[in-house]
Motif scaffolding. Structure first.
Motif, PDB file in Angstrom:
ATOM      1  N   SER A  68      30.944  44.667  30.576  1.00  0.00           N
ATOM      2  CA  SER A  68      31.541  44.555  32.290  1.00  0.00           C
ATOM      3  C   SER A  68      29.698  44.827  33.594  1.00  0.00           C
ATOM      4  N   ASP A 100      34.041  39.958  32.289  1.00  0.00           N
ATOM      5  CA  ASP A 100      34.114  39.439  33.863  1.00  0.00           C
ATOM      6  C   ASP A 100      32.359  38.110  34.010  1.00  0.00           C
ATOM      7  N   SER A 105      34.372  44.793  35.243  1.00  0.00           N
ATOM      8  CA  SER A 105      35.926  45.172  34.707  1.00  0.00           C
ATOM      9  C   SER A 105      36.230  46.693  35.049  1.00  0.00           C
TER      10      SER A 105
END
Length: 379
Positions: free
Chosen positions: A186, A266, A193
């Motif tokens: 993330s 992501d 995310s």
């Protein structure tokens, strides 16, 4: 100039090119930044000589290194400015609003707002990963064009150099011979995310058989800085109790990426780096607008398998072959394997010193040490 843990990790990759030269003394300073949490702790653990910021801006230096933008105009030195992630792909927001920047807004880090101050171009050398960044710079800040040096990406070069050590990383992380490692990455902010799908990690762990799969979460250092280590671990307590691997932000994230069998990510840099070294990658929906054209993030947004949070995870982990690692690597760096040589040459030019005769080295990242979290990303 270490602004954040993310920029500090990038600088630690680079200073090794000159640090062993007896003609060179390296000192660090921590520039003002809202996300500089634990930078001092990391540098102290490395035994680095750290000057207070107010002293550093009064001194003169033969070379300054930075991988972020705050306070650059206060430094008295020829400045080598690097990116701290996978190229430069993000659009500049027009204000404090959380609304994403439109597709015609400037690319962050190649814009005049960050590269100039009072009409003066700040870097003496602007390290770029690719020729497409030169073209963006030509449009956005032509005054800085003469400082541009295409050097590739030292981070991806170290990742590639680390691939042969995959068995060592897996053993150090406690992975069984027949276990598969799923890394969930993330970036920071509400579109990452962790911010956008707070139930993602619990869902992943609930759906994967624990005897076959281990899950590791790689959270951007700014997430830890923004929320605090205690809060992050409180939010993930159930996942940790179920066996989640959660490396500290001071640890080198590249060892888990090399050790991984699958990556869910992501639009952040870790996802691009993982795909570039052949890790099967599922991407979460990217925010609007799409990342800047030509960047690895844009390539993944267009072509990588998309994770559907409403479908079972296990069949989706088998979705491979739709993104070519060589294409992602080619978008990351125009000089694969050469960043050490090109950056060292640039640094010695700015230092006005002759380069050593020995070749510049690209070392693999160190094997994680479970009993010592704050390790040197430079080995």
């Amino acid at each position: 100039m270490t602004h954040t843990l993310a920029s500090c990790h990038r600088l630690l990759d680079v200073i090794g090119y000159v640090e062993s030269d007896p003609r060179v003394q390296v000192v660090f300073t921590i520039a003002p930044d809202v996300f500089n949490h634990r930078v001092e702790q990391l540098l102290d653990g490395l035994g680095a000589l750290v000057l207070p910021w107010q002293q550093a801006v009064r001194e003169r230096f033969d070379l300054g290194l930075a991988a972020a933008h705050g306070g650059l105009h206060e430094l008295h030195a020829p400045l080598l400015l690097l990116a701290h992630g996978a190229g430069r792909s993000k659009r500049v927001r027009s204000g404090p609003s959380a609304v994403p920047a439109p597709a015609d807004h400037p690319v962050y880090g190649l814009d005049a707002q960050r590269l100039t101050h009072d009409g003066r171009v700040l870097p003496a050398a602007l390290a770029l990963s690719h020729e497409y960044e030169v073209e963006v710079l030509r449009r956005q800040c032509p005054d800085a064009l003469a400082t541009a040096v295409v050097v590739g990406d030292p981070c991806v070069d170290r990742l590639v150099a680390s691939l042969p050590r995959r068995p060592d990383y897996r053993r150090a992380m406690g992975l069984g011979e027949h276990q598969e490692l799923v890394v969930v990455a993330s970036t920071w902010g509400p579109e990452g995310s962790f911010g956008r799908w707070p139930d993602l990690l619990p869902q992943v762990m609930a759906q994967l058989p624990a005897e076959r799969y281990r899950v590791a979460a790689l959270l951007h250092p700014a997430i830890w800085a923004a929320h605090g280590h205690r809060q992050i671990r409180a939010w993930l307590r159930n996942c940790l109790d179920a066996g989640l691997l959660l490396p500290e932000p001071t640890e080198d994230w590249r060892a888990p990426v090399v050790a991984a069998d699958h990556v869910i990510g992501d639009h952040g840099s870790v996802t691009s780096y993982a795909a570039a070294v052949g890790r099967p990658t599922l991407v979460l929906p990217a925010p609007e607008p799409a990342p800047a054209p030509g960047t690895p993030q844009h390539l993944l947004a267009l072509h990588a398998p998309r994770l559907d949070l409403h479908r079972p995870l296990l069949p989706q982990l088998a979705l491979t072959g739709r993104i070519d690692p060589a294409a992602v690597l080619g978008a990351l760096t125009a000089r694969p394997g050469d960043a050490a040589e090109l950056l060292r040459r640039t640094m010695y030019r700015l230092l006005q010193l002759t380069e050593p005769d020995r070749p510049a080295r690209t070392d693999p990242v160190p094997v994680p040490r479970p009993d010592h979290r704050d390790t040197d990303p430079n080995g």
